[in-house]
Design a protein around this motif. Structure first.
Motif, PDB file in Angstrom:
ATOM      1  N   LYS A  76      31.305  50.784  59.489  1.00 45.03           N
ATOM      2  CA  LYS A  76      29.982  50.219  59.266  1.00 45.03           C
ATOM      3  C   LYS A  76      29.127  51.258  58.545  1.00 45.03           C
ATOM      4  N   GLY A  77      28.410  50.828  57.505  1.00 44.60           N
ATOM      5  CA  GLY A  77      27.550  51.741  56.757  1.00 44.60           C
ATOM      6  C   GLY A  77      28.187  52.279  55.485  1.00 44.60           C
ATOM      7  N   ASP A  78      29.519  52.152  55.346  1.00 48.06           N
ATOM      8  CA  ASP A  78      30.200  52.605  54.131  1.00 48.06           C
ATOM      9  C   ASP A  78      29.853  51.685  52.968  1.00 48.06           C
ATOM     10  N   THR A  79      29.857  52.230  51.761  1.00 45.60           N
ATOM     11  CA  THR A  79      29.690  51.422  50.556  1.00 45.60           C
ATOM     12  C   THR A  79      31.081  51.107  50.022  1.00 45.60           C
ATOM     13  N   VAL A  80      31.346  49.827  49.789  1.00 50.87           N
ATOM     14  CA  VAL A  80      32.660  49.399  49.322  1.00 50.87           C
ATOM     15  C   VAL A  80      32.526  48.581  48.048  1.00 50.87           C
ATOM     16  N   LYS A  81      33.640  48.503  47.301  1.00 48.69           N
ATOM     17  CA  LYS A  81      33.701  47.704  46.081  1.00 48.69           C
ATOM     18  C   LYS A  81      34.773  46.648  46.270  1.00 48.69           C
ATOM     19  N   VAL A  82      34.473  45.405  45.897  1.00 47.60           N
ATOM     20  CA  VAL A  82      35.426  44.311  46.026  1.00 47.60           C
ATOM     21  C   VAL A  82      36.418  44.414  44.868  1.00 47.60           C
ATOM     22  N   ILE A  83      37.720  44.418  45.191  1.00 51.64           N
ATOM     23  CA  ILE A  83      38.751  44.571  44.161  1.00 51.64           C
ATOM     24  C   ILE A  83      39.529  43.283  43.915  1.00 51.64           C
ATOM     25  N   ALA A  84      39.283  42.244  44.702  1.00 56.74           N
ATOM     26  CA  ALA A  84      39.981  40.974  44.517  1.00 56.74           C
ATOM     27  C   ALA A  84      39.108  39.832  45.026  1.00 56.74           C
ATOM     28  N   GLY A  85      39.282  38.675  44.392  1.00 61.18           N
ATOM     29  CA  GLY A  85      38.570  37.485  44.850  1.00 61.18           C
ATOM     30  C   GLY A  85      37.413  37.106  43.950  1.00 61.18           C
ATOM     31  N   ARG A  86      36.632  36.168  44.408  1.00 59.69           N
ATOM     32  CA  ARG A  86      35.533  35.593  43.634  1.00 59.69           C
ATOM     33  C   ARG A  86      34.465  36.614  43.275  1.00 59.69           C
ATOM     34  N   ASP A  87      34.208  37.566  44.173  1.00 63.52           N
ATOM     35  CA  ASP A  87      33.164  38.568  43.960  1.00 63.52           C
ATOM     36  C   ASP A  87      33.714  39.890  43.441  1.00 63.52           C
ATOM     37  N   LYS A  88      34.858  39.859  42.745  1.00 64.91           N
ATOM     38  CA  LYS A  88      35.498  41.079  42.243  1.00 64.91           C
ATOM     39  C   LYS A  88      34.517  41.909  41.420  1.00 64.91           C
ATOM     40  N   GLY A  89      34.451  43.216  41.731  1.00 61.94           N
ATOM     41  CA  GLY A  89      33.568  44.128  41.020  1.00 61.94           C
ATOM     42  C   GLY A  89      32.245  44.375  41.731  1.00 61.94           C
ATOM     43  N   ALA A  90      31.916  43.533  42.706  1.00 60.44           N
ATOM     44  CA  ALA A  90      30.646  43.687  43.416  1.00 60.44           C
ATOM     45  C   ALA A  90      30.732  44.836  44.415  1.00 60.44           C
ATOM     46  N   GLU A  91      29.622  45.573  44.561  1.00 62.87           N
ATOM     47  CA  GLU A  91      29.539  46.653  45.537  1.00 62.87           C
ATOM     48  C   GLU A  91      28.506  46.289  46.589  1.00 62.87           C
ATOM     49  N   ILE A  99      20.961  27.468  54.742  1.00 60.66           N
ATOM     50  CA  ILE A  99      20.922  28.895  55.072  1.00 60.66           C
ATOM     51  C   ILE A  99      22.063  29.590  54.335  1.00 60.66           C
ATOM     52  N   THR A 100      21.747  30.652  53.606  1.00 56.91           N
ATOM     53  CA  THR A 100      22.758  31.428  52.893  1.00 56.91           C
ATOM     54  C   THR A 100      23.014  32.713  53.661  1.00 56.91           C
ATOM     55  N   SER A 101      24.291  32.992  53.941  1.00 58.28           N
ATOM     56  CA  SER A 101      24.637  34.212  54.664  1.00 58.28           C
ATOM     57  C   SER A 101      25.980  34.740  54.181  1.00 58.28           C
ATOM     58  N   GLU A 102      26.302  35.979  54.571  1.00 59.04           N
ATOM     59  CA  GLU A 102      27.557  36.590  54.175  1.00 59.04           C
ATOM     60  C   GLU A 102      28.673  36.146  55.119  1.00 59.04           C
ATOM     61  N   ALA A 103      29.822  35.837  54.546  1.00 59.18           N
ATOM     62  CA  ALA A 103      31.005  35.487  55.333  1.00 59.18           C
ATOM     63  C   ALA A 103      31.948  36.694  55.328  1.00 59.18           C
ATOM     64  N   PRO A 104      32.837  36.794  56.308  1.00 57.60           N
ATOM     65  CA  PRO A 104      33.764  37.928  56.353  1.00 57.60           C
ATOM     66  C   PRO A 104      34.727  37.938  55.172  1.00 57.60           C
ATOM     67  N   ILE A 105      35.121  39.130  54.748  1.00 59.18           N
ATOM     68  CA  ILE A 105      36.081  39.328  53.665  1.00 59.18           C
ATOM     69  C   ILE A 105      37.189  40.231  54.210  1.00 59.18           C
ATOM     70  N   HIS A 106      38.424  39.988  53.795  1.00 62.77           N
ATOM     71  CA  HIS A 106      39.542  40.768  54.328  1.00 62.77           C
ATOM     72  C   HIS A 106      39.477  42.204  53.826  1.00 62.77           C
ATOM     73  N   VAL A 107      39.857  43.141  54.692  1.00 62.36           N
ATOM     74  CA  VAL A 107      39.757  44.569  54.398  1.00 62.36           C
ATOM     75  C   VAL A 107      40.635  44.969  53.210  1.00 62.36           C
ATOM     76  N   SER A 108      41.708  44.219  52.943  1.00 58.34           N
ATOM     77  CA  SER A 108      42.593  44.547  51.822  1.00 58.34           C
ATOM     78  C   SER A 108      41.954  44.240  50.471  1.00 58.34           C
ATOM     79  N   ASN A 109      40.864  43.486  50.465  1.00 62.17           N
ATOM     80  CA  ASN A 109      40.201  43.114  49.218  1.00 62.17           C
ATOM     81  C   ASN A 109      39.067  44.056  48.836  1.00 62.17           C
ATOM     82  N   VAL A 110      38.894  45.161  49.577  1.00 63.99           N
ATOM     83  CA  VAL A 110      37.834  46.123  49.258  1.00 63.99           C
ATOM     84  C   VAL A 110      38.388  47.534  49.242  1.00 63.99           C
ATOM     85  N   MET A 111      37.691  48.415  48.505  1.00 64.38           N
ATOM     86  CA  MET A 111      38.016  49.843  48.491  1.00 64.38           C
ATOM     87  C   MET A 111      36.735  50.628  48.685  1.00 64.38           C
TER      88      MET A 111
END
Length: 132
Positions: free
Chosen positions: A21-36, A77-89
């Motif tokens: 928790k608190g780490d900054t990650v980058k999405v490497i796969a999926g619809r939001d690829k490239g987002a930090e 209501i718009t909220s964040e849904a969980p993303i699998h840990v393998s899809n982020v770095m």
């Protein structure tokens, strides 16, 4: 890897996740690829993360009048849904890196004031070798 996670889940152990928790990650796969984004919550049992501004979903809620003033107002209501840990770095400096661990020797103190040598686990960057 997935089999190992399933076996651990059946044994009652949650698998180890190297992102906190608190780490900054980058999405490497999926619809939001490239987002930090910043990790808001870690769900170890499901190997998922909730990342700020990533994987946003809309939920349509109904107006509930029960409960007097505590009744919910309806809407979308718009909220964040969980993303699998393998899809982020993990983001470190300019780019992304894998996470490793190193055991460092430290002096620890007992309640009576005496000291002894012990070890402490430290997260490190696989790219630079520096402590995270």
């Amino acid at each position: 890897m997935a089999e190992n996670a399933k076996k651990q889940a059946q044994a009652g152990k949650a698998p180890k996740i190297k992102i906190r928790k608190g780490d900054t990650v980058k999405v490497i796969a999926g619809r939001d690829k490239g987002a930090e984004g910043k990790v808001i919550r870690v769900i170890r049992e499901e190997q998922r993360l909730i990342v700020e501004g990533v994987n946003r979903v809309k939920r349509h809620t109904k107006v509930v009048n029960q409960g007097g003033r505590d009744g919910k107002t309806g809407g979308i209501i718009t909220s964040e849904a969980p993303i699998h840990v393998s899809n982020v770095m993990l983001v470190e400096g300019d780019g992304v890196t894998r996470v490793g661990f190193r055991r460092d020797e430290v002096t620890k103190r007992r309640p009576d004031g005496s000291t002894y040598l012990g070890t402490r686990s430290v997260r490190i960057s696989r790219k630079t070798g520096k402590e995270i």
